[in-house]
Design a protein around this motif. Structure first.
Motif, mmCIF file in Angstrom:
data_model
loop_
_atom_site.group_PDB
_atom_site.id
_atom_site.type_symbol
_atom_site.label_atom_id
_atom_site.label_comp_id
_atom_site.label_asym_id
_atom_site.label_seq_id
_atom_site.Cartn_x
_atom_site.Cartn_y
_atom_site.Cartn_z
ATOM 1 N N UNK A 4 0.924 -1.215 -0.131
ATOM 2 C CA UNK A 4 0.034 0.140 0.131
ATOM 3 C C UNK A 4 0.938 1.706 0.033
ATOM 4 N N UNK A 5 2.383 1.401 0.662
ATOM 5 C CA UNK A 5 2.759 1.978 0.884
ATOM 6 C C UNK A 5 3.168 2.742 -0.616
ATOM 7 N N UNK A 6 3.866 1.242 -1.214
ATOM 8 C CA UNK A 6 4.630 1.181 -2.562
ATOM 9 C C UNK A 6 3.363 2.145 -3.796
ATOM 10 N N UNK A 7 1.967 1.753 -3.067
ATOM 11 C CA UNK A 7 1.304 2.455 -4.762
ATOM 12 C C UNK A 7 1.077 3.465 -4.541
ATOM 13 N N UNK A 8 1.434 3.921 -2.712
ATOM 14 C CA UNK A 8 0.819 5.708 -3.118
ATOM 15 C C UNK A 8 1.831 6.187 -3.297
ATOM 16 N N UNK A 9 3.547 5.867 -3.111
ATOM 17 C CA UNK A 9 4.553 6.652 -3.626
ATOM 18 C C UNK A 9 4.113 7.069 -5.259
ATOM 19 N N UNK A 10 4.033 5.561 -5.713
ATOM 20 C CA UNK A 10 3.467 5.154 -6.929
ATOM 21 C C UNK A 10 2.257 6.313 -7.621
ATOM 22 N N UNK A 11 1.386 6.817 -6.346
ATOM 23 C CA UNK A 11 0.267 7.161 -7.333
ATOM 24 C C UNK A 11 0.992 9.321 -7.164
ATOM 25 N N UNK A 12 1.526 9.238 -5.733
ATOM 26 C CA UNK A 12 1.849 10.714 -5.930
ATOM 27 C C UNK A 12 3.562 11.555 -7.311
ATOM 28 N N UNK A 34 -8.760 4.724 -7.932
ATOM 29 C CA UNK A 34 -10.512 6.010 -8.523
ATOM 30 C C UNK A 34 -9.962 7.613 -7.589
ATOM 31 N N UNK A 35 -8.539 7.785 -7.996
ATOM 32 C CA UNK A 35 -8.148 8.310 -7.195
ATOM 33 C C UNK A 35 -9.228 9.923 -8.625
ATOM 34 N N UNK A 36 -9.716 11.218 -7.972
ATOM 35 C CA UNK A 36 -9.880 11.764 -8.839
ATOM 36 C C UNK A 36 -9.711 12.710 -9.369
ATOM 37 N N UNK A 37 -8.186 12.968 -8.969
ATOM 38 C CA UNK A 37 -7.158 14.423 -9.291
ATOM 39 C C UNK A 37 -6.436 13.644 -10.806
ATOM 40 N N UNK A 38 -6.295 12.362 -10.900
ATOM 41 C CA UNK A 38 -4.969 11.550 -11.618
ATOM 42 C C UNK A 38 -6.387 11.077 -12.306
ATOM 43 N N UNK A 39 -7.755 11.417 -12.775
ATOM 44 C CA UNK A 39 -8.027 11.023 -13.598
ATOM 45 C C UNK A 39 -8.832 12.169 -14.017
ATOM 46 N N UNK A 40 -8.401 13.181 -13.776
ATOM 47 C CA UNK A 40 -8.398 14.218 -14.548
ATOM 48 C C UNK A 40 -7.117 14.677 -15.306
ATOM 49 N N UNK A 41 -6.066 13.949 -14.653
ATOM 50 C CA UNK A 41 -4.696 14.307 -15.297
ATOM 51 C C UNK A 41 -4.631 13.261 -16.722
ATOM 52 N N UNK A 42 -4.649 12.303 -16.149
ATOM 53 C CA UNK A 42 -4.848 11.529 -16.999
ATOM 54 C C UNK A 42 -5.825 11.268 -18.105
ATOM 55 N N UNK A 43 -6.699 11.997 -17.966
ATOM 56 C CA UNK A 43 -7.761 12.485 -19.293
ATOM 57 C C UNK A 43 -7.051 13.634 -19.923
ATOM 58 N N UNK A 44 -6.832 14.904 -19.742
ATOM 59 C CA UNK A 44 -6.386 16.053 -20.014
ATOM 60 C C UNK A 44 -5.258 15.606 -21.228
ATOM 61 N N UNK A 45 -3.699 14.292 -20.371
ATOM 62 C CA UNK A 45 -2.920 14.323 -21.775
ATOM 63 C C UNK A 45 -3.763 13.252 -23.411
ATOM 64 N N UNK A 46 -4.549 11.676 -22.449
ATOM 65 C CA UNK A 46 -5.695 11.929 -23.544
ATOM 66 C C UNK A 46 -5.986 12.738 -25.078
ATOM 67 N N UNK A 47 -6.351 14.245 -24.260
ATOM 68 C CA UNK A 47 -7.379 14.879 -24.924
ATOM 69 C C UNK A 47 -6.664 15.845 -25.331
ATOM 70 N N UNK A 48 -5.022 15.953 -24.823
ATOM 71 C CA UNK A 48 -4.082 16.534 -25.494
ATOM 72 C C UNK A 48 -3.665 15.550 -26.645
ATOM 73 N N UNK A 49 -3.559 14.822 -26.734
ATOM 74 C CA UNK A 49 -3.092 13.499 -27.032
ATOM 75 C C UNK A 49 -3.966 13.529 -28.603
#
Length: 349
Positions: free
Chosen positions: A110-118, A175-190
């Protein structure tokens, strides 16, 4: 160099010479101003071609058989459109959805996952897509990342593909909302970059690299990068249900389907096999995955054309003759062959 396996005679299957197989060495070589050194090293580039004739009989559909229609793209397509009656065999393990798994936040996992998320949240959208926008002649706010993503490195863009895969799987796991927003922004930019170019092509480098790839001239693994982008977009669809990402994937594949078709029509299918001596990542794997979603026979045919028959043929006849092959080039091809079996049931695989 000739080798005999049973009654089969063929030229040796290979990839680029050992030193050029090293990404670090290739980076140093391409950065060097020593033209004499460059010419000396690249003089051995693709010295030994592949030869699909040795393994054509191993292909269950014999789509590349030595007959009058061997190099006819229309005949190849017709045969793939009516692929036969193979049944997908075996009771495959069922993958548990990441959406249904949560890690204990106090555990080491869980701590490793949190590090990756950050880390994923730390990366900047404009910086990630900088070279894509540059290639598409769009405004380029932010600044490009360095290393393999530097604007003068021919592998630029592949990290963005990894980012799309990582964020898709991380979002499914959190299901981190901030991550969803960021990855969707990358897809939209591409997507904006792809639409600006208007052909389906999408990359952080110009298509000229594929001109060199198809001409068997020195270039740094453009399909390796394209595989990462395709896989990332497909993961965005698979894990995050991003329909835009799937549309982008199929448009990209249509572009490369047409490129490969042109190589085979203009030259020969052997010319295409020869180009596969350059590293192509897991193109076969991602195309089989796409076919499993779309059912489009074009996607199946293109996946087959990124199987490397001279290498998989060695495995098929259980020849103990694969020492010295570049692992990062050939292990993804093996993974793709497993996906081929899971999708099609071809007994050879």
């Amino acid at each position: 160099i000739l080798s005999v396996i049973g009654s089969v005679l063929s030229k040796e299957c290979t990839n680029t010479p050992t030193q050029l197989s090293s990404h670090t060495f290739r980076y140093q070589l391409l950065k060097s101003q020593n033209e004499t050194w460059k010419q000396e090293m690249f003089a051995h580039y693709h010295l030994i071609p592949t030869d699909d004739s040795a393994w054509s009989d191993l292909l269950p559909r014999k789509i590349l058989r030595q007959e009058a229609d061997e190099l006819s793209w229309s005949m190849m397509y017709k045969k793939m459109k009516n692929p036969g009656s193979f049944k997908v065999g075996g009771d495959f393990l069922k993958e548990i959805s990441l959406h249904d798994v949560r890690l204990d936040s106090d555990s080491i996992q869980g701590r490793a996952q949190e590090t990756n998320l950050k880390y994923l949240l730390m990366l900047d959208v404009d910086n990630l897509v900088w070279s894509f926008r540059k290639t598409a002649n769009l405004p380029t706010p932010g600044k490009p990342y360095g290393g393999w993503e530097a604007p003068d490195v021919e592998l630029r863009g592949h990290f963005v593909g990894h980012y799309l895969s990582a964020t898709a799987q991380m979002w499914a796991s959190t299901h981190n909302d901030t991550l969803k927003e960021k990855m969707s922004a990358v897809v939209s930019a591409l997507s904006a970059c792809q639409k600006k170019m208007g052909t389906g092509y999408l990359s952080a480098f110009p298509s000229e690299l594929f001109d060199r790839f198809e001409a068997i001239k020195p270039v740094w693994a453009p399909y390796y990068t394209i595989h990462k982008i395709l896989a990332g977009l497909l993961d965005q669809y698979t894990f995050a249900n991003d329909a835009q990402a799937l549309d982008m994937t199929t448009w990209m594949v249509e572009y490369f389907y047409n490129r490969v078709q042109n190589v085979i029509r203009t030259h020969t299918v052997e010319r295409h096999w020869l180009s596969l001596n350059e590293e192509t990542g897991g193109m076969n794997d991602v195309l089989y995955r796409l076919f499993a979603i779309t059912g489009n026979p074009k996607h199946l045919l293109l996946a087959h054309l990124f199987d490397k028959p001279c290498f998989l043929g060695l495995l098929a006849v259980q020849a103990d003759d694969i020492s010295g092959f570049h692992a990062n080039t050939h292990i993804p091809i093996v993974i793709g062959s497993q996906m081929r079996y899971e999708v099609t049931g071809d007994p050879l695989y």
